[in-house]
Design an enzyme around this catalytic site. Structure first.
Site, short mmCIF file in Angstrom:
data_model
loop_
_atom_site.label_atom_id
_atom_site.label_comp_id
_atom_site.label_asym_id
_atom_site.label_seq_id
_atom_site.Cartn_x
_atom_site.Cartn_y
_atom_site.Cartn_z
N ILE A 1 0.85 -1.19 0.00
CA ILE A 1 0.00 0.00 0.00
C ILE A 1 0.88 1.24 0.00
CG2 ILE A 1 -1.85 1.22 1.22
CD1 ILE A 1 -2.23 -1.47 2.83
N CYS A 2 0.57 2.17 -0.87
CA CYS A 2 1.32 3.41 -0.90
C CYS A 2 0.57 4.43 -0.05
CB CYS A 2 1.46 3.88 -2.35
SG CYS A 2 2.29 5.45 -2.52
#
Ligand SMILES: [Zn+2]
Ligand SMILES: [Zn+2]
Lengths: 154, 148
Positions: free
Chosen positions: A93-94
């Protein structure tokens, strides 16, 4: 009990408060977490009236002995990884609070809420544009990625 | 000295403060322990965090990082401290999520957020920001130095 490390004590407090007042759409298997406080699996429900309504996801949290000074390692796991511009198909996940913008005042609960709100504000389901390349080349630990944060408004 | 010698950071902080420390050799609470001292008492060198995600033992620090950390320790020690007196306005330390108990050692940040001294010092050694409001701690301190 007196031998509990500060990280364990804090994780235990977080667990108790999540059991007592779970935020909407968030659930966990407390017994399983009690077995290993440093590895949590959390179930997330896509919020109503969003693109993810009716879908359910699993988040995995890995904590170090230095938690909450070090951020947890958080990824989506399991069969169903949400299709979202900030979520890679390997579950990474960014999200800046997971690395650069982490603070020890954040918690499992606040991370879950951020991820729910990240999903909820999505307007079009798609993978990040660099997904194929990233998934092939990244480290297993998302914290090792030098994230270049996408526009936070998405 | 290998790189695999890890120590909990809580211990390092008490070591740096010189109080509650098992080691009496370190008489100067502000200074970094010298290499020789660390070797002679046979304890692994303490770990420092020149930036939040970087962990190094004192022997691996560059000179620049040593100066940065020494300055940081100096700044932290200038932040006011006190003991919890049961005041109802503040109840919980958001770092350990524990309730304050009468007599607990506290540290007050310029933004008025309050934490256990041990909890916040551990964080400030990594990042000079308030965990609750992200206010930089050093900027406020530097201006207060100048006005005094
Ligand atoms: Zn505390
Ligand atoms: Zn603050």
């Amino acid at each position: 009990m007196t031998e509990r490390s500060p990280s364990k004590r804090r994780l235990h407090r977080e667990l108790l408060s999540l059991i007592k007042e779970p935020p909407p759409g968030v659930s966990l298997d407390a017994e399983q977490i009690e077995q290993n406080l440093f590895l949590w699996t959390i179930h997330l429900e896509g919020a109503e009236r969003t693109l993810y309504e009716g879908e359910s996801f699993q988040l995995q949290f890995k904590f170090s002995d230095n938690y909450p000074f070090d951020s947890p390692e958080v990824i989506f796991t399991g069969e169903h990884i949400p299709i979202h511009p900030h979520v890679y198909s390997n579950g990474h996940i960014c999200l800046s609070i997971l690395t650069d913008d982490w603070s020890p005042a954040l918690s499992v609960q606040s991370v879950c809420l951020s991820i729910v709100s990240m999903l909820s504000s999505c307007k079009e389901k798609q993978r990040p544009p660099d997904n194929a390349f990233y998934v092939k080349t990244c480290n297993k630990n998302p914290k090792k990625t030098k994230w270049w944060y996408h526009d936070d408004s998405v | 000295m290998g790189n695999c010698l890890k120590r909990s950071t809580t211990d390092d902080i008490s070591l740096l403060r010189g109080s509650d420390s098992i080691r009496e050799a370190s008489s100067d609470p502000v200074g970094l322990p010298s290499y020789q001292e660390a070797l002679s008492v046979q304890v692994p060198p303490p770990l420092y965090h020149p930036s939040p995600s970087v962990t190094r033992s004192v022997t691996q620090l560059t000179e620049e990082e040593q100066i940065k950390i020494a300055k940081r320790i100096g700044l932290i020690q200038h932040l006011p401290t006190g003991k919890y007196d049961g005041c109802k306005k503040i109840r919980e330390c958001v770092i350990c999520m524990g309730e304050f108990m009468v007599g607990d050692a506290l540290r007050y940040l310029p933004c008025m957020h309050t934490y256990h001294m041990t909890c916040i010092d551990d964080w400030l050694m990594r990042s000079l920001t308030c965990p609750s409001c992200m206010e930089p701690v050093d900027a406020a301190l530097l201006t207060s130095y100048e006005t005094n």
